[in-house]
Design a protein around this motif. Sequence first.
Motif, PDB file in Angstrom:
ATOM      1  N   LYS B 113     -26.393  11.659  23.763  1.00 55.11           N
ATOM      2  CA  LYS B 113     -25.228  11.015  24.418  1.00 55.11           C
ATOM      3  C   LYS B 113     -25.230   9.706  24.094  1.00 55.11           C
ATOM      4  O   LYS B 113     -24.187   8.880  23.741  1.00 55.11           O
ATOM      5  N   ASN B 114     -26.467   9.036  24.926  1.00 55.43           N
ATOM      6  CA  ASN B 114     -26.464   7.662  24.764  1.00 55.43           C
ATOM      7  C   ASN B 114     -26.655   7.204  23.473  1.00 55.43           C
ATOM      8  O   ASN B 114     -26.219   6.045  23.102  1.00 55.43           O
ATOM      9  N   ASP B 115     -27.184   7.698  22.599  1.00 54.95           N
ATOM     10  CA  ASP B 115     -27.643   7.285  21.051  1.00 54.95           C
ATOM     11  C   ASP B 115     -26.176   7.153  20.221  1.00 54.95           C
ATOM     12  O   ASP B 115     -26.101   6.235  19.654  1.00 54.95           O
ATOM     13  N   ILE B 116     -25.262   8.047  20.601  1.00 52.41           N
ATOM     14  CA  ILE B 116     -24.254   8.059  19.938  1.00 52.41           C
ATOM     15  C   ILE B 116     -23.243   7.147  20.405  1.00 52.41           C
ATOM     16  O   ILE B 116     -22.552   6.322  19.633  1.00 52.41           O
ATOM     17  N   ASP B 117     -23.120   6.881  21.772  1.00 52.61           N
ATOM     18  CA  ASP B 117     -22.608   5.818  22.394  1.00 52.61           C
ATOM     19  C   ASP B 117     -23.123   4.448  21.878  1.00 52.61           C
ATOM     20  O   ASP B 117     -22.240   3.544  21.481  1.00 52.61           O
ATOM     21  N   ALA B 118     -24.148   4.307  21.636  1.00 53.53           N
ATOM     22  CA  ALA B 118     -24.756   2.886  20.763  1.00 53.53           C
ATOM     23  C   ALA B 118     -24.293   2.850  19.637  1.00 53.53           C
ATOM     24  O   ALA B 118     -24.153   1.663  19.198  1.00 53.53           O
ATOM     25  N   ILE B 119     -24.412   3.841  18.862  1.00 50.47           N
ATOM     26  CA  ILE B 119     -23.668   3.750  17.366  1.00 50.47           C
ATOM     27  C   ILE B 119     -22.390   3.439  17.436  1.00 50.47           C
ATOM     28  O   ILE B 119     -21.934   2.532  16.748  1.00 50.47           O
ATOM     29  N   TYR B 120     -21.451   3.972  18.481  1.00 52.80           N
ATOM     30  CA  TYR B 120     -20.206   3.902  18.479  1.00 52.80           C
ATOM     31  C   TYR B 120     -19.984   2.135  18.999  1.00 52.80           C
ATOM     32  O   TYR B 120     -19.100   1.384  18.495  1.00 52.80           O
ATOM     33  N   THR B 121     -20.912   1.709  19.622  1.00 53.43           N
ATOM     34  CA  THR B 121     -20.794   0.429  20.243  1.00 53.43           C
ATOM     35  C   THR B 121     -21.004  -0.682  18.874  1.00 53.43           C
ATOM     36  O   THR B 121     -20.422  -1.675  18.792  1.00 53.43           O
ATOM     37  N   ARG B 122     -22.226  -0.369  18.208  1.00 55.67           N
ATOM     38  CA  ARG B 122     -22.618  -0.928  17.037  1.00 55.67           C
ATOM     39  C   ARG B 122     -21.609  -0.929  16.094  1.00 55.67           C
ATOM     40  O   ARG B 122     -21.450  -1.883  15.237  1.00 55.67           O
ATOM     41  N   PHE B 123     -20.965   0.214  15.725  1.00 55.25           N
ATOM     42  CA  PHE B 123     -19.811   0.533  14.671  1.00 55.25           C
ATOM     43  C   PHE B 123     -18.609   0.938  15.208  1.00 55.25           C
ATOM     44  O   PHE B 123     -18.342   1.898  15.350  1.00 55.25           O
ATOM     45  N   PRO B 124     -18.050  -0.073  15.825  1.00 54.87           N
ATOM     46  CA  PRO B 124     -16.680   0.255  16.562  1.00 54.87           C
ATOM     47  C   PRO B 124     -15.507   1.131  15.447  1.00 54.87           C
ATOM     48  O   PRO B 124     -15.131   2.028  16.030  1.00 54.87           O
ATOM     49  N   ARG B 125     -15.792   0.878  14.231  1.00 58.30           N
ATOM     50  CA  ARG B 125     -15.008   1.603  13.383  1.00 58.30           C
ATOM     51  C   ARG B 125     -15.060   3.000  13.326  1.00 58.30           C
ATOM     52  O   ARG B 125     -14.235   3.864  13.228  1.00 58.30           O
ATOM     53  N   LEU B 126     -16.567   3.451  13.671  1.00 61.69           N
ATOM     54  CA  LEU B 126     -16.816   4.859  13.575  1.00 61.69           C
ATOM     55  C   LEU B 126     -16.392   5.671  14.851  1.00 61.69           C
ATOM     56  O   LEU B 126     -15.857   6.694  14.816  1.00 61.69           O
ATOM     57  N   ALA B 127     -16.208   4.666  15.921  1.00 60.14           N
ATOM     58  CA  ALA B 127     -15.714   5.336  17.056  1.00 60.14           C
ATOM     59  C   ALA B 127     -14.370   5.603  17.207  1.00 60.14           C
ATOM     60  O   ALA B 127     -13.887   6.665  17.499  1.00 60.14           O
ATOM     61  N   GLU B 128     -13.584   4.865  16.421  1.00 60.81           N
ATOM     62  CA  GLU B 128     -12.135   4.976  15.834  1.00 60.81           C
ATOM     63  C   GLU B 128     -12.178   6.357  15.384  1.00 60.81           C
ATOM     64  O   GLU B 128     -10.805   7.188  15.584  1.00 60.81           O
ATOM     65  N   ARG B 129     -12.969   6.574  14.253  1.00 63.64           N
ATOM     66  CA  ARG B 129     -12.619   7.489  13.469  1.00 63.64           C
ATOM     67  C   ARG B 129     -13.562   8.652  13.550  1.00 63.64           C
ATOM     68  O   ARG B 129     -13.856   9.659  12.819  1.00 63.64           O
ATOM     69  N   ARG B 130     -13.953   8.733  14.862  1.00 61.24           N
ATOM     70  CA  ARG B 130     -15.168   9.945  15.044  1.00 61.24           C
ATOM     71  C   ARG B 130     -14.818  11.199  14.855  1.00 61.24           C
ATOM     72  O   ARG B 130     -15.466  12.032  14.413  1.00 61.24           O
ATOM     73  N   ASN B 131     -13.479  11.494  14.743  1.00 59.99           N
ATOM     74  CA  ASN B 131     -13.072  12.974  14.480  1.00 59.99           C
ATOM     75  C   ASN B 131     -12.345  13.137  13.156  1.00 59.99           C
ATOM     76  O   ASN B 131     -11.996  14.277  12.734  1.00 59.99           O
ATOM     77  N   GLN B 132     -12.654  11.894  12.175  1.00 58.43           N
ATOM     78  CA  GLN B 132     -11.974  12.125  10.886  1.00 58.43           C
ATOM     79  C   GLN B 132     -13.222  12.819   9.965  1.00 58.43           C
ATOM     80  O   GLN B 132     -14.239  12.430  10.193  1.00 58.43           O
ATOM     81  N   ILE B 133     -12.739  13.406   8.935  1.00 55.69           N
ATOM     82  CA  ILE B 133     -13.449  14.017   7.855  1.00 55.69           C
ATOM     83  C   ILE B 133     -14.046  12.687   7.268  1.00 55.69           C
ATOM     84  O   ILE B 133     -13.466  11.856   6.780  1.00 55.69           O
ATOM     85  N   ALA B 134     -15.351  12.744   6.938  1.00 55.86           N
ATOM     86  CA  ALA B 134     -16.127  11.696   6.456  1.00 55.86           C
ATOM     87  C   ALA B 134     -15.932  11.224   4.982  1.00 55.86           C
ATOM     88  O   ALA B 134     -15.763  10.085   4.769  1.00 55.86           O
ATOM     89  N   GLY B 135     -15.371  12.348   4.302  1.00 55.59           N
ATOM     90  CA  GLY B 135     -14.936  11.902   2.782  1.00 55.59           C
ATOM     91  C   GLY B 135     -13.680  11.212   2.721  1.00 55.59           C
ATOM     92  O   GLY B 135     -13.626  10.583   1.727  1.00 55.59           O
ATOM     93  N   THR B 136     -13.084  10.910   3.917  1.00 57.64           N
ATOM     94  CA  THR B 136     -11.725  10.230   3.832  1.00 57.64           C
ATOM     95  C   THR B 136     -11.936   8.741   4.434  1.00 57.64           C
ATOM     96  O   THR B 136     -11.128   7.808   4.184  1.00 57.64           O
TER      97      THR B 136
END
Lengths: 290, 236
Positions: B113-136
Amino acid sequence: MELILSTLINGLSLGGIYAMIALGYTMVYGIAKMLNFAHGDIIMVGGYVIYVFMATQNPLLAILMAVVFCVILGIVIEKVAYKPLRGASPLAVLITAIGVSYLLQSLAQIIFGSASKMVTVFEFGSVKFLGANVQISSLVTLAVTIVVMICLTLFVKCTRVGRAMIAVSEDKGAAQLMGINVNRIITITFAIGSSLAALAGLFYLLKAPTITNTLGAMPGIKAFTAAVIGGIGSIPGAMLGGILLGIVEAISYKITAIAPYTDAIEFSILIIILLVRPTGFLGKKRREKV
Amino acid sequence: MALLEVKDLEVCYGVIRALRGISFDVNEGEIVTLIGANGAGKTTTMQSVVGLISKNGGKVTFDGHDITKTPCHKIVHMGMTQVPEGRRIFQELTVYENLLMGAYSIKDQSGFKNDIDAIYTRFPRLAERRNQIAGTLSGGEQQMLAMGRAIMSHPKLLMLDEPSMGLSPLLVDQVFEIIKDINKDGTTILLVEQNAGKSLAISDRAYVLENGSIVLSGTGSDLAASEMVRKAYLGG
């Protein structure tokens, strides 16, 4: 109305069997990128194992032994015949698979002879269901296949190993870079496919209690057809293709005029779908690397 | 002692010798870059070190262990992760599931949980798109995801193969900033780049690879100043 209902239930249960076998084809294709043409013969092996262990008069033991034996057989086949060919040309792998298929059929013939064996696993009758006469074995088959498909879907979607399977099927190299042991995932895939084939063997014996060494040949090809129609590599595709093919077969058998051409009709559907939609219903287009 | 030590590494594709016995090392905490033109053998080096393709000769030592013959997945479990050329994210999985795959080698899931929060903080765009299919995702977002996915495994050594390829100049700057950041947090970096200027600027040391051999090595600033590198890779 009754006729429609009983035909539909027949079709669904037959389709369920095809779907179970097709899942083995499609998962192995998705993950190992090979067509395991010996897959159908695992059904036959499962049938014979049930036949042997029915001597104990314990059907549940017989079914369990069939699943265990087929899982081991599937893993051994992969290790001995296919693993050394990893990276070889697809044609070499395909020919090997056909060779394994003939090997299994011939071994069964040597051990059990070419005359068909009778084996009754369970004595099911039929019931009146909404006025239609329905074989209980069909209902059991249908129920078990539905449970199996739900479990398999959940397994792939929600477990660590399941996700690793998706990763390997999409990009073997990238999966390795995640720390996934690709060989282990391939082994697991063969084990799952073979256990489903063993169950399919059981369901065939429930439908018709005779077994020969070519029992798996036609169902194997039909299920392969189902997997391609649904989109090879796709798990929901294999389910859809299997059910579809089963229903078509059941309907076709009920119509006297076209009943003799049932197989031809099924394979024509394959050809038409390949012409119109080469990736099958739910298959994905191969993405080109940009 | 070096974290990664490569000695006389040789790789052949059939009769073609792609790597002719190269040696280099990466010390803990460093950013080391291999620069070179297309076909020099950069990606071959990266893939053979991590065990994706087999080696024909030489020795690779990582963190004190001989990993010359170790299969890729075991090397990853030892703490070496690679962001491959072309990113190779799992197109059909969501952003979140891709990050989950990145943590595959971590047995203890309690820090997930902490790791993924750290990633979302480092890459805010990924946080916005967390449930999007990566190919898009766009190319830049896919690069961020590939980097985030790699960091999820807490690598001791993070290898990046052409992370700036195909990105707009603005995104290229961002990617190099992130690499510097990851390094500051204590991760050793081995970078392969065609963008020699930007990569030499952030590197402690660098090697120049030509036709499967290392022809020059030195500190990042030394190489950036060298006549030969300027002529061949920096456009003057």
